[in-house]
Enzyme design. Structure first.
Site, PDB file in Angstrom:
ATOM      1  N   TYR A 146      14.452  31.236   6.865  1.00 16.10           N
ATOM      2  CA  TYR A 146      13.258  31.830   7.469  1.00 16.10           C
ATOM      3  C   TYR A 146      13.336  31.806   8.993  1.00 16.10           C
ATOM      4  O   TYR A 146      13.767  30.807   9.579  1.00 16.10           O
ATOM      5  CB  TYR A 146      12.012  31.032   7.077  1.00 16.10           C
ATOM      6  CG  TYR A 146      11.558  31.197   5.650  1.00 16.10           C
ATOM      7  CD1 TYR A 146      11.391  32.443   5.074  1.00 16.10           C
ATOM      8  CD2 TYR A 146      11.255  30.067   4.893  1.00 16.10           C
ATOM      9  CE1 TYR A 146      10.938  32.566   3.762  1.00 16.10           C
ATOM     10  CE2 TYR A 146      10.794  30.180   3.593  1.00 16.10           C
ATOM     11  CZ  TYR A 146      10.639  31.435   3.037  1.00 16.10           C
ATOM     12  OH  TYR A 146      10.186  31.539   1.752  1.00 16.10           O
ATOM     13  N   LYS A 200       0.847  -1.208   0.000  1.00 17.04           N
ATOM     14  CA  LYS A 200       0.000   0.000   0.000  1.00 17.04           C
ATOM     15  C   LYS A 200       0.879   1.254   0.000  1.00 17.04           C
ATOM     16  O   LYS A 200       2.101   1.156   0.170  1.00 17.04           O
ATOM     17  CB  LYS A 200      -0.915  -0.028   1.236  1.00 17.04           C
ATOM     18  CG  LYS A 200      -0.159   0.089   2.553  1.00 17.04           C
ATOM     19  CD  LYS A 200      -1.054  -0.186   3.748  1.00 17.04           C
ATOM     20  CE  LYS A 200      -0.243  -0.073   5.032  1.00 17.04           C
ATOM     21  NZ  LYS A 200      -0.973  -0.561   6.209  1.00 17.04           N
ATOM     22  N   MET A 206       9.697  25.367   1.456  1.00 18.28           N
ATOM     23  CA  MET A 206       8.782  24.528   0.677  1.00 18.28           C
ATOM     24  C   MET A 206       9.544  23.705  -0.359  1.00 18.28           C
ATOM     25  O   MET A 206       9.296  22.511  -0.519  1.00 18.28           O
ATOM     26  CB  MET A 206       7.720  25.390  -0.005  1.00 18.28           C
ATOM     27  CG  MET A 206       6.608  24.569  -0.616  1.00 18.28           C
ATOM     28  SD  MET A 206       5.328  25.562  -1.374  1.00 18.28           S
ATOM     29  CE  MET A 206       4.514  26.275   0.044  1.00 18.28           C
ATOM     30  N   ARG A 224     -10.521   0.521  15.045  1.00 17.95           N
ATOM     31  CA  ARG A 224     -10.432   1.196  13.764  1.00 17.95           C
ATOM     32  C   ARG A 224     -11.496   0.613  12.843  1.00 17.95           C
ATOM     33  O   ARG A 224     -12.504   1.243  12.598  1.00 17.95           O
ATOM     34  CB  ARG A 224      -9.014   1.002  13.194  1.00 17.95           C
ATOM     35  CG  ARG A 224      -8.612   1.975  12.146  1.00 17.95           C
ATOM     36  CD  ARG A 224      -7.112   1.910  11.847  1.00 17.95           C
ATOM     37  NE  ARG A 224      -6.666   0.621  11.329  1.00 17.95           N
ATOM     38  CZ  ARG A 224      -5.439   0.412  10.842  1.00 17.95           C
ATOM     39  NH1 ARG A 224      -4.538   1.383  10.847  1.00 17.95           N
ATOM     40  NH2 ARG A 224      -5.092  -0.773  10.393  1.00 17.95           N
TER      41      ARG A 224
END
Ligand SMILES: *Cc1c(COP(=O)(O)O)cnc(C)c1O
Length: 372
Positions: free
Chosen positions: A261, A33, A309, A131
């Site tokens: 930043y 998966k 980013m 779940r």
């Protein structure tokens, strides 16, 4: 190109063989998966299929992608399939997960009837993750109904364990006991499976008829505790993925200058700072800034400042002679040094699973097959 993933299918095949040998006579099923945990669904499925009794995916789309690629191995869809897609699931010949005893169960039966066949189902029982699944109390009666519904072929019954990667096995054994109770009346030909990688390697009693291994196939350990214990017992799992980028710019900064930043990193000495063309949009967690390392010229280079980013910074002061274009390794080896997915994950406050599962599909992957 900003970054590249190099996947070793030889390592993945050897990991599958090692896990299959360890758990035999229980069967290995291979969990592919989440794009095979970021390693690439189709190439990984081809590499593991010869060593596994079945492939497991989460979503029907992944099963269909396997069929479209010409992979005919048995496939079990672990997650929910919308009723409108059951026809597609049946046409693809996949085994589905069932925990419903009401409308959905009837829809599954009616699709099988309409298509003049049976639906192979694995009944899911919830023993403590809370779940998906039948409750332990309702399971015996519902399993009996599944087994006697002519449109179903009850292929398996399974549960998922909540804390199998921990060295304290109390809850694991409790879950196992609940599962055995819930399934005690099942015919022996119905496959019972509970263990993912951690339980498969740590708790032999949970292996039952089959195990569902994901993370171990990729040479990543479910937890540090499991790694220490299983390495001592001689289980070898080889990391299969290398993640590399290149230096696009270099800057010399003076002591006291800040980088990036928020000015979260300040040079304590004159330093050489490399700009890397990879950021959180490329899968490098923002939390790697001021926490993780990369390898440059076989030397550890701290990731400094905030990850942006699409860019990040490495302090390459110790990587003497570093130049623009030099390879930068986020995961993998360079000379005698190696960074594992587990190490990067720990520095970012997460687990190896999350690092690889979030590697974006747009990062190019190249495939090779190494010999042992
Ligand atoms: C993802 C998953 C697995 C595989 O878990 P690993 O820890 O990666 O081996 C097994 N079973 C189920 C139900 C899963 O969702």
């Amino acid at each position: 190109m900003t970054a590249e993933l190099a996947i070793d299918l030889g390592a993945i095949a050897r990991n599958a063989q090692a896990l299959a040998r360890l758990v035999a006579p229980a069967r290995l099923t291979a969990v592919v998966k989440a794009d095979a945990y970021g390693h690439g669904l189709v190439p990984v499925a081809r590499a593991v299929a010869p060593h596994a009794a079945r492939l497991c995916v989460y979503a029907l789309e992944e099963a269909v992608a396997l069929r479209d690629a010409g992979i005919g191995a048995p496939v079990h869809v672990l997650g929910p399939i919308p009723p409108a897609d059951l026809e597609i699931a049946h046409a693809a010949g996949v085994q589905i997960t069932l925990w419903d005893d009401d409308l959905y169960a009837r829809q599954v039966a009616s699709v099988a009837r309409r298509r003049r066949g049976t639906f192979a189902v694995h009944a899911k029982i919830d023993t403590g993750v809370v779940r998906l699944g039948l409750t332990v109390d309702e399971a015996p009666a519902v399993l009996e109904r599944y087994a006697t519904t002519p449109e179903y072929e009850l292929a398996g019954a399974f549960t998922h364990l909540a804390a199998a990667e921990e060295i304290d096995s109390t809850f694991t054994l409790e879950q196992l006991a609940r599962f055995l109770l819930a399934t005690q009346n099942l015919d022996a030909k119905v496959e019972r499976h509970t263990a993912a990688t951690a339980a498969a390697i740590l708790w032999p009693e949970t292996r039952l008829d089959a195990v569902r291994c994901g993370i171990g196939l990729y040479g990543i350990w479910p937890s540090a505790e499991s790694e220490t214990l299983m390495r001592e017992r001689g289980l070898v799992l080889e990391p299969a993925l290398a993640w590399r980028t290149r230096i696009v710019a270099l800057h010399d900064v003076e002591a006291g200058e800040t980088v990036g930043y928020g000015r979260t990193w300040r040079a304590r000495r004159r330093s050489r700072i490399a700009t890397l063309p990879i950021g959180y949009a490329e899968g490098l967690p923002r939390s790697a800034g001021n926490a993780a390392h990369a390898l440059v010229r076989g030397t550890r280079a701290p990731l400094v400042g905030r990850v942006c980013m699409n860019m990040a910074f490495a302090d390459v002061t110790e990587a003497r002679g570093a130049v623009e274009g030099d390879a930068v390794t986020l995961i993998g080896s360079d000379g005698a040094e190696r960074i594992t997915a587990e190490e990067l994950a720990a520095a970012c406050g997460t687990i190896g699973y999350e690092i690889v599962a979030r590697l974006p599909a747009h990062v190019p992957r190249t495939y090779g097959v190494t010999e042992p």
